[in-house]
Design a protein around this motif. Structure first.
Motif, PDB file in Angstrom:
ATOM      1  N   PHE A 226       0.830  -1.210   0.000  1.00  0.00           N
ATOM      2  CA  PHE A 226       0.000   0.000   0.000  1.00  0.00           C
ATOM      3  C   PHE A 226       0.868   1.265   0.000  1.00  0.00           C
ATOM      4  CE2 PHE A 226      -3.840  -2.384   1.560  1.00  0.00           C
ATOM      5  CZ  PHE A 226      -4.662  -1.974   0.534  1.00  0.00           C
ATOM      6  N   GLN A 227       1.940   1.268   0.807  1.00  0.00           N
ATOM      7  CA  GLN A 227       2.808   2.442   0.853  1.00  0.00           C
ATOM      8  C   GLN A 227       3.473   2.686  -0.495  1.00  0.00           C
ATOM      9  OE1 GLN A 227       2.987   4.613   3.291  1.00  0.00           O
ATOM     10  NE2 GLN A 227       1.513   3.394   4.466  1.00  0.00           N
ATOM     11  N   GLU A 228       3.881   1.625  -1.118  1.00  0.00           N
ATOM     12  CA  GLU A 228       4.491   1.767  -2.445  1.00  0.00           C
ATOM     13  C   GLU A 228       3.486   2.305  -3.457  1.00  0.00           C
ATOM     14  OE1 GLU A 228       6.673  -1.068  -5.805  1.00  0.00           O
ATOM     15  OE2 GLU A 228       6.118  -1.866  -3.842  1.00  0.00           O
ATOM     16  N   GLN A 229       2.270   1.807  -3.398  1.00  0.00           N
ATOM     17  CA  GLN A 229       1.242   2.285  -4.319  1.00  0.00           C
ATOM     18  C   GLN A 229       0.841   3.720  -4.002  1.00  0.00           C
ATOM     19  OE1 GLN A 229       0.152   0.569  -6.996  1.00  0.00           O
ATOM     20  NE2 GLN A 229       1.686  -0.962  -6.409  1.00  0.00           N
ATOM     21  N   LEU A 230       0.809   4.092  -2.721  1.00  0.00           N
ATOM     22  CA  LEU A 230       0.417   5.453  -2.349  1.00  0.00           C
ATOM     23  C   LEU A 230       1.410   6.484  -2.877  1.00  0.00           C
ATOM     24  CD1 LEU A 230      -0.867   4.971   1.308  1.00  0.00           C
ATOM     25  CD2 LEU A 230      -2.192   5.705  -0.674  1.00  0.00           C
ATOM     26  N   ALA A 231       2.702   6.156  -2.831  1.00  0.00           N
ATOM     27  CA  ALA A 231       3.704   7.093  -3.342  1.00  0.00           C
ATOM     28  C   ALA A 231       3.490   7.363  -4.823  1.00  0.00           C
ATOM     29  CB  ALA A 231       5.104   6.539  -3.086  1.00  0.00           C
ATOM     30  N   GLY A 232       3.259   6.338  -5.589  1.00  0.00           N
ATOM     31  CA  GLY A 232       3.017   6.522  -7.015  1.00  0.00           C
ATOM     32  C   GLY A 232       1.720   7.251  -7.296  1.00  0.00           C
ATOM     33  N   LEU A 233       0.657   6.912  -6.496  1.00  0.00           N
ATOM     34  CA  LEU A 233      -0.638   7.564  -6.720  1.00  0.00           C
ATOM     35  C   LEU A 233      -0.588   9.043  -6.345  1.00  0.00           C
ATOM     36  CD1 LEU A 233      -3.070   4.791  -5.426  1.00  0.00           C
ATOM     37  CD2 LEU A 233      -2.793   5.561  -7.792  1.00  0.00           C
ATOM     38  N   ALA A 234       0.145   9.412  -5.297  1.00  0.00           N
ATOM     39  CA  ALA A 234       0.262  10.822  -4.923  1.00  0.00           C
ATOM     40  C   ALA A 234       0.950  11.622  -6.020  1.00  0.00           C
ATOM     41  CB  ALA A 234       1.026  10.940  -3.607  1.00  0.00           C
ATOM     42  N   GLU A 235       2.008  11.091  -6.558  1.00  0.00           N
ATOM     43  CA  GLU A 235       2.708  11.782  -7.655  1.00  0.00           C
ATOM     44  C   GLU A 235       1.813  11.906  -8.875  1.00  0.00           C
ATOM     45  OE1 GLU A 235       5.719  13.867  -9.403  1.00  0.00           O
ATOM     46  OE2 GLU A 235       5.599  13.145  -7.333  1.00  0.00           O
ATOM     47  N   GLN A 236       1.057  10.853  -9.159  1.00  0.00           N
ATOM     48  CA  GLN A 236       0.161  10.892 -10.317  1.00  0.00           C
ATOM     49  C   GLN A 236      -0.960  11.893 -10.102  1.00  0.00           C
ATOM     50  OE1 GLN A 236       0.643   9.159 -13.138  1.00  0.00           O
ATOM     51  NE2 GLN A 236      -1.119  10.203 -14.049  1.00  0.00           N
ATOM     52  N   ALA A 237      -1.499  11.989  -8.878  1.00  0.00           N
ATOM     53  CA  ALA A 237      -2.569  12.952  -8.602  1.00  0.00           C
ATOM     54  C   ALA A 237      -2.065  14.381  -8.765  1.00  0.00           C
ATOM     55  CB  ALA A 237      -3.106  12.728  -7.186  1.00  0.00           C
ATOM     56  N   ARG A 238      -0.863  14.664  -8.281  1.00  0.00           N
ATOM     57  CA  ARG A 238      -0.309  16.011  -8.447  1.00  0.00           C
ATOM     58  C   ARG A 238      -0.093  16.340  -9.915  1.00  0.00           C
ATOM     59  NH1 ARG A 238       2.561  14.496  -3.691  1.00  0.00           N
ATOM     60  NH2 ARG A 238       4.281  13.709  -4.966  1.00  0.00           N
ATOM     61  N   ALA A 239       0.402  15.382 -10.663  1.00  0.00           N
ATOM     62  CA  ALA A 239       0.624  15.623 -12.091  1.00  0.00           C
ATOM     63  C   ALA A 239      -0.691  15.870 -12.818  1.00  0.00           C
ATOM     64  CB  ALA A 239       1.367  14.431 -12.705  1.00  0.00           C
ATOM     65  N   ASP A 240      -1.737  15.099 -12.481  1.00  0.00           N
ATOM     66  CA  ASP A 240      -3.031  15.282 -13.149  1.00  0.00           C
ATOM     67  C   ASP A 240      -3.636  16.637 -12.800  1.00  0.00           C
ATOM     68  OD1 ASP A 240      -2.728  12.810 -14.241  1.00  0.00           O
ATOM     69  OD2 ASP A 240      -4.036  11.778 -12.813  1.00  0.00           O
ATOM     70  N   GLU A 241      -3.559  17.050 -11.568  1.00  0.00           N
ATOM     71  CA  GLU A 241      -4.111  18.355 -11.182  1.00  0.00           C
ATOM     72  C   GLU A 241      -3.326  19.497 -11.830  1.00  0.00           C
ATOM     73  OE1 GLU A 241      -3.991  18.238  -6.997  1.00  0.00           O
ATOM     74  OE2 GLU A 241      -5.735  16.899  -6.787  1.00  0.00           O
ATOM     75  N   ALA A 242      -1.986  19.380 -11.923  1.00  0.00           N
ATOM     76  CA  ALA A 242      -1.191  20.403 -12.615  1.00  0.00           C
ATOM     77  C   ALA A 242      -1.565  20.484 -14.086  1.00  0.00           C
ATOM     78  CB  ALA A 242       0.298  20.087 -12.457  1.00  0.00           C
ATOM     79  N   ALA A 243      -1.861  19.333 -14.701  1.00  0.00           N
ATOM     80  CA  ALA A 243      -2.269  19.333 -16.107  1.00  0.00           C
ATOM     81  C   ALA A 243      -3.595  20.058 -16.281  1.00  0.00           C
ATOM     82  CB  ALA A 243      -2.361  17.885 -16.602  1.00  0.00           C
ATOM     83  N   VAL A 244      -4.516  19.936 -15.313  1.00  0.00           N
ATOM     84  CA  VAL A 244      -5.802  20.644 -15.394  1.00  0.00           C
ATOM     85  C   VAL A 244      -5.587  22.159 -15.354  1.00  0.00           C
ATOM     86  CG1 VAL A 244      -7.955  21.058 -14.163  1.00  0.00           C
ATOM     87  CG2 VAL A 244      -7.129  18.723 -14.473  1.00  0.00           C
TER      88      VAL A 244
END
Length: 747
Positions: A226-244
């Motif tokens: 879960f911790q490994e997946q959370l790190a990747g998901l947090a980075e992906q969420a920031r990237a998606d919001e910056a793209a918006v």
């Protein structure tokens, strides 16, 4: 060629041969005689029983005692109720597979090694390697016999000792589980009660610890994942919001709040608001323009008609109304003057000039109104055109904005999905961290093992009882096997079924003294009774009774001469005139039964070496019994017995005796007796009880029949009447009844 001797005119009615197929059973040991066979081999049965049960009891007593301790485990997978963690909780499957898996875990080498290390079992002699056993015992015996000592193996290391002890421990553990039950019983058997209980409890403890660690490890692996997946998901969420945000700035979209809705439910932008307002204004201007055009049309129509009395509402004004009122007053005066005065009346002319002036004034006012309406219509048209152009512009802007909004919504949906997954993983990771500290193993100890009060093995009574039963079975089988493998005949039924001849009697083996004592001796009485049966059979033949009876056997020492001498004595004692001729020139034995016989005999009669008549060579040994010994044969015995002199001699003596008994040689070693078989009225074959092989007796009967011998039956010689009675299943004293009845009748 030798002419055959004439047979009696009346044929001998021989009894029908027994049916061998119906008399013999497949095993050769009839079940109806099983009790008799067991009585006959009673000593063998007793020996097998004593050896089997006694040996088992001795072995059970010498074996070391073993004690079994039992611990019960409840195998029941637990699911945490704090949160839904099915993704990391294994599916237990059906109970049978689950129990089988737990048994494999309990018997694994890792768990066994843990138990050995915890209890230090590698130092226990019961689990230590090389502590004896059959292999060590055999090796020691070989060393003592050969005098050579094999080099001892190297001493095992500490790790090897633990592994060997674990392997030995696995052989002392067993498991039990009832069908459809989740309780698993762990049973440990050793030579010490306390040790068995300690091992069982330690196995349960090691197993529960393993299950607890296994579940904690599964939780830890899930947490790390879960911790490994959370790190990747947090980075992906920031990237998606910056793209918006970047897309919104690039396309100049207003930063409206993202409430997760779309379409009419979302707040409108400036362009959309302006578009609505312009559209509303355009509709209003268009409506006003249409109204003004309608009013202009009415005004123009009214001016063309010049009907001031019916002007439309659009042309009405205070000035025009005043002028129309003045016109009406002047028109009335004109009418009065026209009626009273002539057309040239100055007043009338003045009135008419005033009336024309008023009408012209009205027309001017109406023209002004029409001109004003035309100006308003033109202005409305221009305003409408402006609004239409603005509306078209706004529509293009909104269209571009909608296109950009579609891309923005796609980016925002992706950002929302990423954020949702991140939030879900974050929630599960938090729940997992909260639950990890309160996890329990998927099994629990129902009852711990306690030291057994008594040994579980060996169980002497049970093993001795089983051994006794098996000993009885083995003894019965062995007795039947011995009975089946016996080469001779043990009962008249066997003899009849094998040879197809009726067994006439059983002649016991008795001494010469017992024969002389006769009914005064018990054994002699049995001997006389057996011969009485044979004599009774001959009497039963009546007129078909043979005059010449050949007595033979298959092999030597089967009691044919003994039978011939005894039968001759019995017949003579009953009042018969009997002649016993010894025809065995090779091994004469009649002299052993009768004393003071002449040295000359049948050989001298047949060769003409006697002096006087034939009667002079016949010796009467007792009243009614004459005996002719074999004598000394100088030629071939077979030729002597097959000669014409032999046939003439038999014809000569038949008229002087009730029966002539011929003691002939055995038929298998020599064929001397076969040449006489066709020249006698009947043939009786002697078979030695339990000695004559069955195949030998069958071959002898076959040879006699091929020589045209008229076999009337067989006699079992040298029989043990008691054992014979046991083998037939009849009462032991069956063959004693004849002598007993004879003694009873003499009183």
């Amino acid at each position: 060629m030798h002419e055959p001797m004439n047979r009696p005119e009346s044929p001998i009615n021989l009894p029908a041969a027994p049916d061998a197929v119906t008399r013999l059973e497949p095993l050769g040991v009839p079940l109806r005689r099983l009790a008799a066979i067991l009585r006959r081999h009673l000593l063998l049965l007793a020996l097998v029983f004593v050896l089997g049960s006694g040996g088992t009891a001795y072995i059970m007593k010498s074996l070391p005692k073993r004690y079994t301790a039992e611990a019960s485990l409840l195998i029941e997978p637990r699911r945490t109720q704090v949160s839904d963690l099915q993704a990391i909780t294994p599916d237990p499957g059906d109970i049978a597979s689950l129990i089988r898996t737990q048994i494999d875990i309990l018997g694994s080498s890792t768990l066994m090694i843990g138990v050995v290390e915890a209890l230090r079992l590698e130092n226990d002699p019961e689990f230590a390697p090389g502590n004896g056993g059959i292999k060590a015992l055999l090796l020691g015996l070989v060393d003592r016999v050969t005098g050579e000592s094999e080099k001892p193996p190297p001493e095992p290391t500490a790790k090897e000792r633990i592994e060997l002890a674990a392997a030995a421990l696995s052989n002392k553990i067993s498991f039990a589980n009832e069908i459809r039950s989740s309780v698993l019983k762990v049973m440990v058997t050793t030579h010490h009660a306390e040790l068995s209980a300690q091992i069982a409890n330690e196995i349960a403890r090691q197993y529960l610890q393993f299950k607890r660690q296994e579940k904690f490890a599964a939780m830890q692996r899930a947490h790390d994942w879960f911790q490994e997946q959370l790190a990747g998901l947090a980075e992906q969420a920031r990237a998606d919001e910056a793209a918006v945000e970047s897309y919104r700035a690039q396309h100049g979209l207003i930063d409206l709040p993202d409430d997760g809705t779309s379409g009419a439910q979302r707040a409108t932008s400036v362009a959309r608001q302006q578009l609505g307002e312009v559209a509303s204004q355009l509709m209003q201007v268009t409506r006003e323009r249409a109204q003004k055009e309608a009013m202009l049309t009415q005004a123009k129509t009214a001016m063309v008609g010049a009907q001031t009395g019916a002007l439309p509402e659009v042309l009405t004004s205070p000035v025009i109304n005043q002028l129309i009122g003045q016109e009406a007053g002047v028109a009335g005066r004109e009418a009065q003057l026209a009626a009273s005065e002539g057309n040239n009346n100055p007043d009338l002319v003045a009135v008419r000039a005033q009336l024309a002036k008023l009408q012209h004034r009205i027309q001017q006012e109406m023209g002004n109104i029409v001109q004003s309406l035309s100006t308003e219509v033109q202005s409305a048209r221009q305003q409408e055109q402006t609004l239409r152009e603005k509306l078209d512009y706004l529509r293009g802007s909104v269209g571009q904005e909608n296109t950009a909004e579609v891309g923005l919504q796609s980016l925002r949906a992706k950002a929302r999905a990423t954020r949702s997954i991140y939030d879900s993983f974050l929630t599960r990771a938090t729940q997992l961290a909260n639950v990890a500290g309160i996890q329990e193993p998927d099994a629990s100890l129902v009852s711990g093992a306690i030291a057994p009060l008594g040994p579980s093995a060996p169980q002497p009574l049970r093993f001795v009882a089983v051994a006794a039963l098996l000993s009885v079975v083995v003894g019965v089988v062995f007795a039947c096997f011995i009975e089946r493998m016996r080469g001779g005949y043990g009962s008249p039924e066997q003899l009849e079924a094998s040879l197809g001849l009726r067994s006439l009697t059983l002649v016991p083996k008795v001494s010469g003294r017992a024969r002389k004592l006769g009914m005064r001796d018990k054994k002699g009485a049995r001997f006389s009774a057996s011969l009485d049966r044979l004599r009774g059979y001959l009497l039963a033949l009546g007129d078909a009774r043979p005059k010449t009876l050949m007595i033979t056997s298959a092999l030597p020492r089967e009691g044919k001469s003994f039978l011939a001498a005894g039968l001759a004595d019995n017949l003579a004692a009953a009042g018969w005139q009997v002649l016993l001729i010894e025809c065995d020139f090779r091994r004469p034995s009649i002299r052993a039964h009768f004393k003071q016989l002449p040295t000359t005999g049948l050989a001298e009669v047949l060769t003409g070496r006697t002096l006087g008549t034939t009667d002079t060579v016949l010796r009467q040994v007792r009243p009614g019994l004459h005996v002719l010994p074999a004598g000394r044969a100088t030629g071939d015995p077979q030729e002597l017995l097959a000669s014409d002199e032999m046939r003439r001699f038999l014809r000569a003596v038949q008229g002087n005796f009730d029966i002539v008994l011929l003691d002939t040689p055995p038929v298998l070693p020599v064929s001397d007796g076969l040449v006489l078989a066709g020249s006698t009225d009947a043939t009786l074959i002697a078979v030695r009880w339990e000695k004559t092989p069955r195949s030998v007796a069958e071959d002898a009967v076959r040879l006699l029949r091929s020589s045209h011998a008229r076999l009337i039956g067989s006699v079992m010689t040298y029989a043990n009447l008691r054992r014979a009675a046991q083998s037939t299943g009849r009462p032991t004293k069956l063959y004693e009844y004849a002598s007993g009845y004879r003694s009873f009748g003499s009183r």
